[in-house]
Design a protein around this motif. Structure first.
Motif, PDB file in Angstrom:
ATOM      1  N   LEU A   1       0.813  -1.218   0.000  1.00  0.00           N
ATOM      2  CA  LEU A   1       0.000   0.000   0.000  1.00  0.00           C
ATOM      3  C   LEU A   1       0.846   1.268   0.000  1.00  0.00           C
ATOM      4  O   LEU A   1       0.374   2.327  -0.420  1.00  0.00           O
ATOM      5  N   LYS A   2       2.071   1.148   0.457  1.00  0.00           N
ATOM      6  CA  LYS A   2       2.948   2.321   0.450  1.00  0.00           C
ATOM      7  C   LYS A   2       3.156   2.837  -0.972  1.00  0.00           C
ATOM      8  O   LYS A   2       3.292   4.042  -1.207  1.00  0.00           O
ATOM      9  N   TYR A   3       3.151   1.898  -1.926  1.00  0.00           N
ATOM     10  CA  TYR A   3       3.316   2.293  -3.336  1.00  0.00           C
ATOM     11  C   TYR A   3       2.132   3.138  -3.788  1.00  0.00           C
ATOM     12  O   TYR A   3       2.288   4.124  -4.499  1.00  0.00           O
ATOM     13  N   TYR A   4       0.913   2.721  -3.352  1.00  0.00           N
ATOM     14  CA  TYR A   4      -0.289   3.423  -3.788  1.00  0.00           C
ATOM     15  C   TYR A   4      -0.473   4.775  -3.108  1.00  0.00           C
ATOM     16  O   TYR A   4      -1.355   5.548  -3.481  1.00  0.00           O
ATOM     17  N   GLU A   5       0.346   5.039  -2.114  1.00  0.00           N
ATOM     18  CA  GLU A   5       0.314   6.357  -1.480  1.00  0.00           C
ATOM     19  C   GLU A   5       1.409   7.270  -2.024  1.00  0.00           C
ATOM     20  O   GLU A   5       1.438   8.449  -1.700  1.00  0.00           O
ATOM     21  N   SER A   6       2.288   6.727  -2.828  1.00  0.00           N
ATOM     22  CA  SER A   6       3.376   7.538  -3.384  1.00  0.00           C
ATOM     23  C   SER A   6       2.952   8.122  -4.729  1.00  0.00           C
ATOM     24  O   SER A   6       1.941   7.731  -5.306  1.00  0.00           O
TER      25      SER A   6
ATOM     26  N   HIS B   1      -6.260   6.605  -3.280  1.00  0.00           N
ATOM     27  CA  HIS B   1      -7.442   6.078  -2.598  1.00  0.00           C
ATOM     28  C   HIS B   1      -7.070   5.510  -1.236  1.00  0.00           C
ATOM     29  O   HIS B   1      -7.870   5.510  -0.299  1.00  0.00           O
ATOM     30  N   VAL B   2      -5.832   5.030  -1.099  1.00  0.00           N
ATOM     31  CA  VAL B   2      -5.382   4.488   0.181  1.00  0.00           C
ATOM     32  C   VAL B   2      -5.297   5.604   1.222  1.00  0.00           C
ATOM     33  O   VAL B   2      -5.748   5.451   2.367  1.00  0.00           O
ATOM     34  N   ALA B   3      -4.730   6.742   0.825  1.00  0.00           N
ATOM     35  CA  ALA B   3      -4.634   7.874   1.748  1.00  0.00           C
ATOM     36  C   ALA B   3      -6.020   8.338   2.194  1.00  0.00           C
ATOM     37  O   ALA B   3      -6.234   8.688   3.358  1.00  0.00           O
ATOM     38  N   GLU B   4      -6.970   8.321   1.256  1.00  0.00           N
ATOM     39  CA  GLU B   4      -8.331   8.746   1.598  1.00  0.00           C
ATOM     40  C   GLU B   4      -9.003   7.736   2.533  1.00  0.00           C
ATOM     41  O   GLU B   4      -9.705   8.113   3.465  1.00  0.00           O
TER      42      GLU B   4
END
Length: 414
Positions: free
Chosen positions: A22-27, A33-36
């Motif tokens: 998930l760290k990738y999807y926040e970069s 969408h992960v941050a949200e």
């Protein structure tokens, strides 16, 4: 030779692996969408575990809510650590929300759920993940404070979709919003809404014009579509100005008419109302120089659905009426017979109304169930015939025709 079988990971181990993913999807510069999701109370570890395992970590669950039999979907994580309920909530007609109602819904989602609401879609509004231990209290709050109710899941009446109609659309031929509200408040419909009585789900959709934005022909057990009698109205002077300005090509309009109802003699555009199929292509291309006719009607189609025991079906044209109220007696008779034939064993669980009509035959449905005499059968709208599901006689005729072609090319089958 010793063969070692790799031990499957636990949910917690999958979650640990997934959180790294998930760290990738926040970069990156894009919205995440992960941050949200992390801003809400969503169990992000369950999402991460599913991502790592390449399958959802959620499984079917069960729940009991006081005096409530429909409107919620229960699920739990595979390890049983998290349980939740999704509430389906009845939406206002046309999905037109006041700011006051939206604030109440947001407060509800924060108070009893994760702070997440799904507003789009024809299946009704969804309050994501209400906590099971407060479900009884949540239903009371929804009814008494928010001013709506849960519903539209299971073998009962699902969300009734209406296009935005006269609220925003210039093509609307009848008040779809009012029609949906009247449909919902019909005594029988209201009685059926909160009970799982049917063989399967029931949907009704209200489209203001033949563009059919709610997909009533394809996805409704009963569909109500605005139409008109005769030819569209043509403002010749306005049309000429549009032609001179290069906005409309009259030759192209005539060529693209599916029934060849349009003719252009170089000065005037004429439309033969007896041939017009109400495709609305000319209206879309030349509006407001070409408008629907003023003699407005509502076409009623029955038995459409995407999924069913015998595959998807398009709605069969039933009649053209002046108001939705004229068709309510047919709706009630259809649903009651659908349930009656389930008790007789003819209709099985998961049979939609289209499947039921196919089993009993459209002519029997029309004459015996609805009580419409064949010689007094309501006039069908010409634009609905071409896309309708075939009746038994037509089906036999075309099946025989196809069989003859196969026999001609491949020989008679043993």
């Amino acid at each position: 030779m010793e063969v070692r079988v790799k031990r499957p990971l636990t949910v917690d181990e999958y979650a640990k692996e997934g959180m790294e993913m998930l760290k990738y999807y926040e970069s990156g510069p894009w919205p995440s969408h992960v941050a949200e999701l992390k801003k809400s109370k969503y169990p992000i570890e369950a999402y991460a575990a599913g991502l790592a395992a390449r399958k959802t970590m959620w499984a079917a669950g069960s729940a009991k809510i006081r005096y409530v039999y429909t409107g919620f979907i229960a699920r739990r994580t595979r390890d049983g650590k998290i349980a939740e309920l999704h509430f389906r909530v009845w939406q206002p007609s046309g999905y037109l929300y006041s700011t006051e109602k939206l604030r109440k819904l947001v407060d509800f989602a924060d108070k009893y759920g994760l702070g997440l609401i799904e507003l789009a879609g024809q299946q009704g509004q969804m309050i994501i993940s209400v906590r099971p231990e407060v479900a009884d209290e949540a239903v009371d709050y929804l009814r008494n404070v928010v001013g709506t109710d849960i519903g539209a899941t299971g073998d009962t009446i699902r969300e009734l979709a209406a296009c935005v109609g006269p609220a925003l659309c210039e093509f609307a031929l009848y008040n779809t919003l009012e029609a949906r509200d009247k449909f919902l408040t019909h005594p029988k419909i209201y009685e059926w809404m909160s009970n799982q009585l049917f063989p399967f789900k029931f949907k009704a959709k209200f489209s203001g014009c033949p563009f059919d934005c709610t997909r009533a022909v394809h996805r409704a057990d009963f569909g109500f579509i605005g139409v008109w009698e005769g030819a569209p109205e043509v403002d010749q002077e306005l049309l000429r100005r549009k032609i001179e300005a290069g906005e409309v090509d009259p030759a192209k309009l005539a060529a693209n008419c599916p029934s060849g109802a349009i003719t252009w003699d170089g000065k005037e555009l004429k439309i033969d109302g007896s041939r017009c199929k109400k495709s609305m292509h000319c209206i879309r291309a030349a509006f407001p120089a070409i408008k629907p006719g003023k003699k407005v009607k509502i076409a009623v189609v029955v038995g459409g659905h995407v999924k069913g025991r015998f595959g998807g079906k398009m709605g069969k044209p039933l009649a053209v009426v002046n108001s939705v109220e004229e068709a309510m007696d047919w709706v009630v008779k259809t649903v009651e017979s659908w349930m009656e034939y389930m008790e007789k064993g003819v209709v099985k669980h998961k049979d939609r109304i289209g499947d039921f009509i196919m089993k009993v035959g459209f002519k029997k449905y029309l004459t015996e169930i609805l009580g419409i005499k064949e010689e007094g059968k309501p006039t069908l709208h010409p634009s609905l015939r071409a896309g309708a599901v075939l009746d038994d006689e037509e089906r036999t005729m075309w099946a025989n025709w196809a069989g003859k072609i196969v026999e001609e090319y491949f020989g008679k089958r043993p």
